[in-house]
Design a protein around this motif. Structure first.
Motif, mmCIF file in Angstrom:
data_model
loop_
_atom_site.group_PDB
_atom_site.id
_atom_site.type_symbol
_atom_site.label_atom_id
_atom_site.label_comp_id
_atom_site.label_asym_id
_atom_site.label_seq_id
_atom_site.Cartn_x
_atom_site.Cartn_y
_atom_site.Cartn_z
ATOM 1 N N PRO A 2 -3.467 -13.232 3.871
ATOM 2 C CA PRO A 2 -2.357 -12.814 2.978
ATOM 3 C C PRO A 2 -1.342 -11.891 3.746
ATOM 4 O O PRO A 2 -1.757 -11.209 4.638
ATOM 5 C CB PRO A 2 -3.087 -12.343 2.175
ATOM 6 N N ILE A 3 -0.166 -12.177 3.443
ATOM 7 C CA ILE A 3 0.809 -11.099 3.801
ATOM 8 C C ILE A 3 0.886 -10.058 2.693
ATOM 9 O O ILE A 3 1.239 -10.344 1.653
ATOM 10 C CB ILE A 3 2.173 -11.750 4.173
ATOM 11 N N LEU A 4 0.584 -8.918 2.893
ATOM 12 C CA LEU A 4 0.701 -7.769 1.718
ATOM 13 C C LEU A 4 1.589 -6.872 2.247
ATOM 14 O O LEU A 4 2.091 -6.486 3.467
ATOM 15 C CB LEU A 4 -0.753 -7.161 1.926
ATOM 16 N N GLN A 5 2.187 -5.998 1.164
ATOM 17 C CA GLN A 5 3.139 -5.095 1.161
ATOM 18 C C GLN A 5 2.422 -3.826 1.263
ATOM 19 O O GLN A 5 1.267 -3.397 0.590
ATOM 20 C CB GLN A 5 4.036 -5.045 0.012
ATOM 21 N N TYR A 6 2.944 -2.800 2.286
ATOM 22 C CA TYR A 6 2.341 -1.656 2.572
ATOM 23 C C TYR A 6 3.461 -0.546 2.375
ATOM 24 O O TYR A 6 4.528 -0.798 2.558
ATOM 25 C CB TYR A 6 1.582 -1.514 3.869
ATOM 26 N N TYR A 22 -7.785 -8.084 2.298
ATOM 27 C CA TYR A 22 -6.867 -7.017 1.701
ATOM 28 C C TYR A 22 -7.492 -5.714 1.760
ATOM 29 O O TYR A 22 -6.396 -4.985 1.611
ATOM 30 C CB TYR A 22 -6.837 -7.312 0.061
ATOM 31 N N ASP A 23 -8.634 -5.532 1.915
ATOM 32 C CA ASP A 23 -8.803 -4.066 2.346
ATOM 33 C C ASP A 23 -9.134 -3.717 3.839
ATOM 34 O O ASP A 23 -9.748 -2.713 4.078
ATOM 35 C CB ASP A 23 -10.355 -3.947 1.716
ATOM 36 N N ASP A 24 -8.420 -4.552 4.754
ATOM 37 C CA ASP A 24 -8.388 -4.036 6.056
ATOM 38 C C ASP A 24 -7.625 -2.669 6.398
ATOM 39 O O ASP A 24 -6.546 -2.672 5.594
ATOM 40 C CB ASP A 24 -7.957 -5.124 7.137
ATOM 41 N N PRO A 25 -7.852 -1.860 7.278
ATOM 42 C CA PRO A 25 -7.061 -0.637 7.273
ATOM 43 C C PRO A 25 -5.768 -1.285 8.129
ATOM 44 O O PRO A 25 -5.771 -1.940 8.855
ATOM 45 C CB PRO A 25 -7.877 0.337 8.296
ATOM 46 N N ALA A 35 -1.462 3.682 6.441
ATOM 47 C CA ALA A 35 -0.623 3.025 5.330
ATOM 48 C C ALA A 35 -1.477 2.625 4.102
ATOM 49 O O ALA A 35 -2.563 2.359 4.403
ATOM 50 C CB ALA A 35 0.043 1.824 5.774
ATOM 51 N N GLU A 36 -0.929 2.485 2.828
ATOM 52 C CA GLU A 36 -1.724 2.034 1.840
ATOM 53 C C GLU A 36 -0.773 1.070 1.054
ATOM 54 O O GLU A 36 0.311 0.651 1.494
ATOM 55 C CB GLU A 36 -1.785 3.402 0.674
ATOM 56 N N CYS A 58 -6.138 -6.861 -5.696
ATOM 57 C CA CYS A 58 -7.126 -7.793 -5.779
ATOM 58 C C CYS A 58 -8.421 -7.312 -6.180
ATOM 59 O O CYS A 58 -9.542 -8.131 -6.499
ATOM 60 C CB CYS A 58 -6.926 -8.419 -4.240
ATOM 61 N N LYS A 59 -8.614 -5.811 -5.937
ATOM 62 C CA LYS A 59 -9.996 -5.510 -6.121
ATOM 63 C C LYS A 59 -10.422 -5.574 -7.871
ATOM 64 O O LYS A 59 -11.562 -5.625 -7.798
ATOM 65 C CB LYS A 59 -9.987 -3.881 -5.977
ATOM 66 N N THR A 60 -9.399 -5.701 -8.690
ATOM 67 C CA THR A 60 -9.755 -5.597 -9.980
ATOM 68 C C THR A 60 -9.214 -6.707 -10.591
ATOM 69 O O THR A 60 -9.324 -7.104 -11.916
ATOM 70 C CB THR A 60 -9.086 -4.453 -10.766
#
Length: 65
Positions: A2-6, A22-25, A35-36, A58-60
């Motif tokens: 995935p391409i995610l926003q941080y 999705y949970d990679d640092p 970054a979060e 994605c965790k929930t």
């Protein structure tokens, strides 16, 4: 992948990152700070369609649909 926003916790830069999970640092490309995940953009399912009730967390999540 995935391409995610941080958003950087140190300099507040907002950016997108291609990650394996999705949970990679992720670190900021400008300052190297931690970054979060940012959940401020549009969410789409794997098929490219907008999801109906996606928080982007994605965790929930019960799955895209």
């Amino acid at each position: 992948m995935p391409i995610l926003q941080y958003k950087c916790k140190k300099c507040n830069k907002q950016f997108e990152e291609l990650v394996k999970r999705y949970d990679d640092p992720v670190t900021c490309p400008d300052c190297g700070g931690e970054a979060e995940r940012s959940y401020c953009g549009e969410m789409y399912s794997a098929t490219g369609k907008k999801t109906k009730k996606c928080s982007g967390n994605c965790k929930t999540c019960g799955g895209c649909g």
